[in-house]
Design an enzyme around this catalytic site. Structure first.
Site, PDB file in Angstrom:
ATOM      1  N   HIS A 154       0.820  -1.220   0.000  1.00 17.84           N
ATOM      2  CA  HIS A 154       0.000   0.000   0.000  1.00 17.84           C
ATOM      3  C   HIS A 154       0.854   1.270   0.000  1.00 17.84           C
ATOM      4  O   HIS A 154       0.652   2.143  -0.856  1.00 17.84           O
ATOM      5  CB  HIS A 154      -0.980  -0.011   1.173  1.00 17.84           C
ATOM      6  CG  HIS A 154      -1.649   1.312   1.395  1.00 17.84           C
ATOM      7  ND1 HIS A 154      -2.582   1.832   0.522  1.00 17.84           N
ATOM      8  CD2 HIS A 154      -1.487   2.228   2.381  1.00 17.84           C
ATOM      9  CE1 HIS A 154      -2.966   3.010   0.973  1.00 17.84           C
ATOM     10  NE2 HIS A 154      -2.323   3.279   2.091  1.00 17.84           N
ATOM     11  N   HIS A 194       3.990   6.656   5.949  1.00 14.75           N
ATOM     12  CA  HIS A 194       2.776   7.137   6.608  1.00 14.75           C
ATOM     13  C   HIS A 194       2.145   6.142   7.580  1.00 14.75           C
ATOM     14  O   HIS A 194       1.479   6.551   8.512  1.00 14.75           O
ATOM     15  CB  HIS A 194       1.759   7.660   5.595  1.00 14.75           C
ATOM     16  CG  HIS A 194       0.989   6.624   4.850  1.00 14.75           C
ATOM     17  ND1 HIS A 194       1.409   6.112   3.645  1.00 14.75           N
ATOM     18  CD2 HIS A 194      -0.188   6.030   5.127  1.00 14.75           C
ATOM     19  CE1 HIS A 194       0.517   5.238   3.210  1.00 14.75           C
ATOM     20  NE2 HIS A 194      -0.455   5.168   4.086  1.00 14.75           N
ATOM     21  N   GLU A 227       2.212   4.637  13.027  1.00 19.53           N
ATOM     22  CA  GLU A 227       0.939   4.125  13.534  1.00 19.53           C
ATOM     23  C   GLU A 227       0.969   2.611  13.785  1.00 19.53           C
ATOM     24  O   GLU A 227       0.394   2.126  14.747  1.00 19.53           O
ATOM     25  CB  GLU A 227      -0.137   4.455  12.494  1.00 19.53           C
ATOM     26  CG  GLU A 227      -1.543   4.118  12.894  1.00 19.53           C
ATOM     27  CD  GLU A 227      -2.514   4.590  11.819  1.00 19.53           C
ATOM     28  OE1 GLU A 227      -3.255   3.734  11.311  1.00 19.53           O
ATOM     29  OE2 GLU A 227      -2.508   5.784  11.484  1.00 19.53           O
ATOM     30  N   ASP A 228       1.651   1.866  12.912  1.00 22.11           N
ATOM     31  CA  ASP A 228       1.532   0.411  12.920  1.00 22.11           C
ATOM     32  C   ASP A 228       2.808  -0.356  13.233  1.00 22.11           C
ATOM     33  O   ASP A 228       2.810  -1.584  13.160  1.00 22.11           O
ATOM     34  CB  ASP A 228       1.017  -0.061  11.541  1.00 22.11           C
ATOM     35  CG  ASP A 228      -0.357   0.487  11.231  1.00 22.11           C
ATOM     36  OD1 ASP A 228      -1.183   0.572  12.150  1.00 22.11           O
ATOM     37  OD2 ASP A 228      -0.601   0.841  10.065  1.00 22.11           O
TER      38      ASP A 228
END
Length: 99
Positions: A48, A72, A76-77
């Protein structure tokens, strides 16, 4: 990262070679951060961010935006921190990643 770089690199020919290397560095960070991660669909997670970066490159977007696109999801992950993104890639990229 070699497979992803082979996919991404042809879209970066409008960038200076040093800028291309910066994108390659960001790709390496993103690939390492997302190592072993798959989406529910079974697709590798890194696909992605690479796809988003290709779309932006097709519009000849500037370097910081391309790097932020690759990174990006890392903050967050993954275990990558916003501070490490800022330290490696600068304030503009970290601000874009932060949103």
């Amino acid at each position: 990262a070699a497979e992803q770089w082979a996919t991404l690199h042809p879209h970066l020919q409008y960038l200076h070679p040093n800028a291309q290397e910066a994108v390659k560095t960001a790709l390496g960070v993103a690939v390492a951060a997302h190592a072993g991660q798959k989406r529910k669909s079974g697709e590798w997670f890194i696909s992605h961010p690479v796809a988003v970066t290709i779309m932006l490159a097709q519009h000849r977007m500037e370097l910081d935006l391309l790097i932020a696109a690759l990174l990006h999801d890392t903050v967050e992950d993954t275990l990558v921190t916003l501070e490490s993104v800022r330290r490696i890639f600068g304030h503009t990229v970290s601000s874009l990643v932060e949103g």
